[in-house]
Scaffold this motif. Structure first.
Motif, PDB file in Angstrom:
ATOM      1  N   SER A   1       1.468  -1.013   0.229  1.00  0.00           N
ATOM      2  CA  SER A   1       0.126   0.375  -0.047  1.00  0.00           C
ATOM      3  C   SER A   1       0.920   1.571   0.131  1.00  0.00           C
ATOM      4  O   SER A   1       2.576   1.444   0.708  1.00  0.00           O
ATOM      5  CB  SER A   1      -0.714  -0.148   1.273  1.00  0.00           C
ATOM      6  N   VAL A   2       0.175   2.500  -0.765  1.00  0.00           N
ATOM      7  CA  VAL A   2       1.193   3.961  -0.586  1.00  0.00           C
ATOM      8  C   VAL A   2       0.143   4.465   0.709  1.00  0.00           C
ATOM      9  O   VAL A   2      -0.483   4.406   0.607  1.00  0.00           O
ATOM     10  CB  VAL A   2       0.388   4.680  -1.657  1.00  0.00           C
ATOM     11  N   PRO A   3       1.538   4.589   1.785  1.00  0.00           N
ATOM     12  CA  PRO A   3       0.863   4.892   2.811  1.00  0.00           C
ATOM     13  C   PRO A   3       0.913   6.724   2.491  1.00  0.00           C
ATOM     14  O   PRO A   3       1.082   7.471   1.805  1.00  0.00           O
ATOM     15  CB  PRO A   3       2.309   5.249   3.449  1.00  0.00           C
ATOM     16  N   ALA A   4      -0.804   7.190   3.660  1.00  0.00           N
ATOM     17  CA  ALA A   4      -1.385   8.344   3.576  1.00  0.00           C
ATOM     18  C   ALA A   4      -0.427   9.120   4.289  1.00  0.00           C
ATOM     19  O   ALA A   4      -0.201   9.349   5.750  1.00  0.00           O
ATOM     20  CB  ALA A   4      -2.371   8.423   3.992  1.00  0.00           C
ATOM     21  N   ILE A   5      -0.238  10.870   3.935  1.00  0.00           N
ATOM     22  CA  ILE A   5       1.390  11.193   5.359  1.00  0.00           C
ATOM     23  C   ILE A   5       0.091  12.162   5.875  1.00  0.00           C
ATOM     24  O   ILE A   5      -0.472  13.111   5.263  1.00  0.00           O
ATOM     25  CB  ILE A   5       1.883  12.362   3.532  1.00  0.00           C
ATOM     26  N   LYS A   6       0.263  12.226   7.163  1.00  0.00           N
ATOM     27  CA  LYS A   6      -0.444  13.066   7.451  1.00  0.00           C
ATOM     28  C   LYS A   6      -0.201  13.748   9.015  1.00  0.00           C
ATOM     29  O   LYS A   6      -0.341  15.158   9.577  1.00  0.00           O
ATOM     30  CB  LYS A   6      -1.128  11.773   8.954  1.00  0.00           C
ATOM     31  N   SER A   7       1.325  13.938   8.283  1.00  0.00           N
ATOM     32  CA  SER A   7       2.048  15.193   9.071  1.00  0.00           C
ATOM     33  C   SER A   7       3.552  15.831   7.953  1.00  0.00           C
ATOM     34  O   SER A   7       3.703  14.671   7.510  1.00  0.00           O
ATOM     35  CB  SER A   7       2.689  14.632  10.188  1.00  0.00           C
ATOM     36  N   SER A   8       4.369  17.012   8.508  1.00  0.00           N
ATOM     37  CA  SER A   8       5.573  17.011   7.783  1.00  0.00           C
ATOM     38  C   SER A   8       6.321  15.632   8.413  1.00  0.00           C
ATOM     39  O   SER A   8       7.344  15.876   8.129  1.00  0.00           O
ATOM     40  CB  SER A   8       5.668  18.294   8.274  1.00  0.00           C
ATOM     41  N   GLU A   9       5.985  15.583   9.837  1.00  0.00           N
ATOM     42  CA  GLU A   9       7.122  14.996  10.924  1.00  0.00           C
ATOM     43  C   GLU A   9       7.687  13.440   9.312  1.00  0.00           C
ATOM     44  O   GLU A   9       8.358  13.108   9.249  1.00  0.00           O
ATOM     45  CB  GLU A   9       7.101  14.866  12.392  1.00  0.00           C
TER      46      GLU A   9
END
Length: 416
Positions: free
Chosen positions: A2-10
């Protein structure tokens, strides 16, 4: 997988650090949206973009005309390779050659590819037109240049970070000081195997180094006298960035070849080109140079739209006007500053020089503070900060950005 969902800049930075090659040192801003002169990060914070992707988004982020041209063409025909004709390439070549005033265009994808192409054309011209013995052609370049990072290009770079441990280096280049026509004249008089002089009209990566008025004109005259091709790298300085369509236009100089990239697509797609007249370009024959993607239909449609935006929205004129306001306002601040001692540039290609050594962190720290205050810029050569916003910026926005910059610099006054 799966392609990860980016939830934060960090989180985004951690993923890139783990899975990506570490060939860049970005400012820690994770951007997810752009429009006009603005960008937004993952958390939704809004920034003025004062780098414009190294002058690739002169027309502003996600310009609707350029994006629409890309989408419409991508839905119709995206790639044929050059094994066949397509119905966009010739249209693009005619439009661009008439736009810039040359006979022929050779399409490529990236800026470095355009420079490599110009080098090949120059050498072939030298052997077949000038009569230099094969393999003996020399090309003069300027110290502190930046033309890309391919193996050939780093062979004539002064940037040891780009050069070290990448040898052996490609021969055939003579380095002389930038902005020095006496040095150019000396080499031309002493070496009969010089094929070309490759130069940036304004050195961008070196810190927006603007040469003395008359330098480009004199250099062109010397090249013409010695039957040497004058090759202008306008990848960063061209397409209205400096207040003229091309930076050489400030001195009414017509190069024998120009390289273009970056804003040739408005930043939405990799498009580059070399332009020259028939006498030079006709040395290239089938099978001698090419690219699968160079000249693809999407690139052609995008480039036409990007150049139309520059013309129709009078972005060269706006760049000239906004640049004059920007330097005038910053010079007022510099009169009483201990942090900055100079602003230099043309149009909206500018830089400030920080009162600290190249190995200090001051310029980086200032850029970090600018980020916190809503403006994105990046240092170069340690103690120089480039300011190159999209050319669609308004006077009200320029004044707002000057306020952000000067208030940020105030934070560093008295600390150095």
């Amino acid at each position: 997988m799966s392609v990860p969902a980016i939830k934060s800049s960090e989180e985004a930075i951690k993923i890139e650090e783990k899975y990506g090659a570490h060939n860049y040192h970005p400012l820690p801003a994770v951007l997810s949206k752009g429009e006009g002169v603005f960008m937004w990060d993952v958390e939704g914070k809004k920034y003025y973009d004062f780098l414009a992707a190294y002058s690739a988004v002169n027309q502003g982020h996600c310009h609707p005309k350029i994006v629409d041209a890309m989408i419409d063409q991508a839905k119709t025909l995206s790639l044929t390779s050059r094994a066949f004709y397509n119905d966009i390439l010739g249209k693009y070549e005619k439009f661009a050659t008439e736009y810039f005033g040359f006979d022929k265009l050779l399409p490529m994808n990236t800026g470095a590819e355009a420079v490599e192409t110009a080098i090949k054309i120059c050498r072939k011209w030298a052997y077949e037109r000038k009569g230099i013995p094969e393999t003996e052609a020399q090309i003069i370049v300027a110290e502190n240049n930046f033309h890309g990072r391919t193996t050939t290009i780093i062979s004539f770079s002064n940037d040891e970070g780009a050069r070290k441990n990448f040898g052996p280096y490609t021969p055939g280049f003579i380095k002389i000081p930038y902005d020095d026509t006496e040095a150019l004249q000396k080499v031309l008089e002493e070496n009969k195997n010089v094929a070309g002089f490759l130069v940036e009209p304004i050195q961008g990566e070196a810190g927006v180094y603007v040469p003395t008025e008359g330098y480009l004109r004199k250099a062109k005259e010397l090249c013409k006298k010695h039957n040497v091709l004058f090759i202008a790298d306008e990848i960063q300085s061209g397409i209205a960035r400096t207040g003229k369509l091309l930076a050489v236009d400030h001195e009414d100089v017509k190069p024998d070849m120009i390289t273009l990239g970056k804003a040739l697509s408005g930043g939405v797609y990799p498009v580059s080109a070399v332009l020259a007249n028939d006498e030079v370009m006709n040395v290239i024959q089938p099978g001698q140079h090419g690219s699968t993607f160079g000249g693809n239909p999407v690139a052609g449609a995008v480039a036409i739209a990007a150049l139309e935006v520059i013309r129709d929205e009078k972005l060269a004129e706006n760049s000239m006007k906004m640049g004059e306001i920007f330097r005038k306002e910053l010079n007022k601040y510099i009169e009483n500053s201990s942090v900055v001692h100079k602003v230099r540039g043309k149009g909206l290609m500018n830089a400030i020089l920080i009162n600290d050594s190249e190995d200090s962190s001051t310029a980086w720290d200032i850029c970090m503070a600018l980020k916190e205050n809503g403006l994105l810029a990046k240092p170069t050569h340690g103690n120089i900060i480039r300011f190159t916003p999209p050319l669609v910026i308004t006077e009200e926005q320029i004044m707002d950005c000057v306020s952000i910059i000067t208030k940020t610099l105030d934070q560093f006054e008295g600390k150095m």
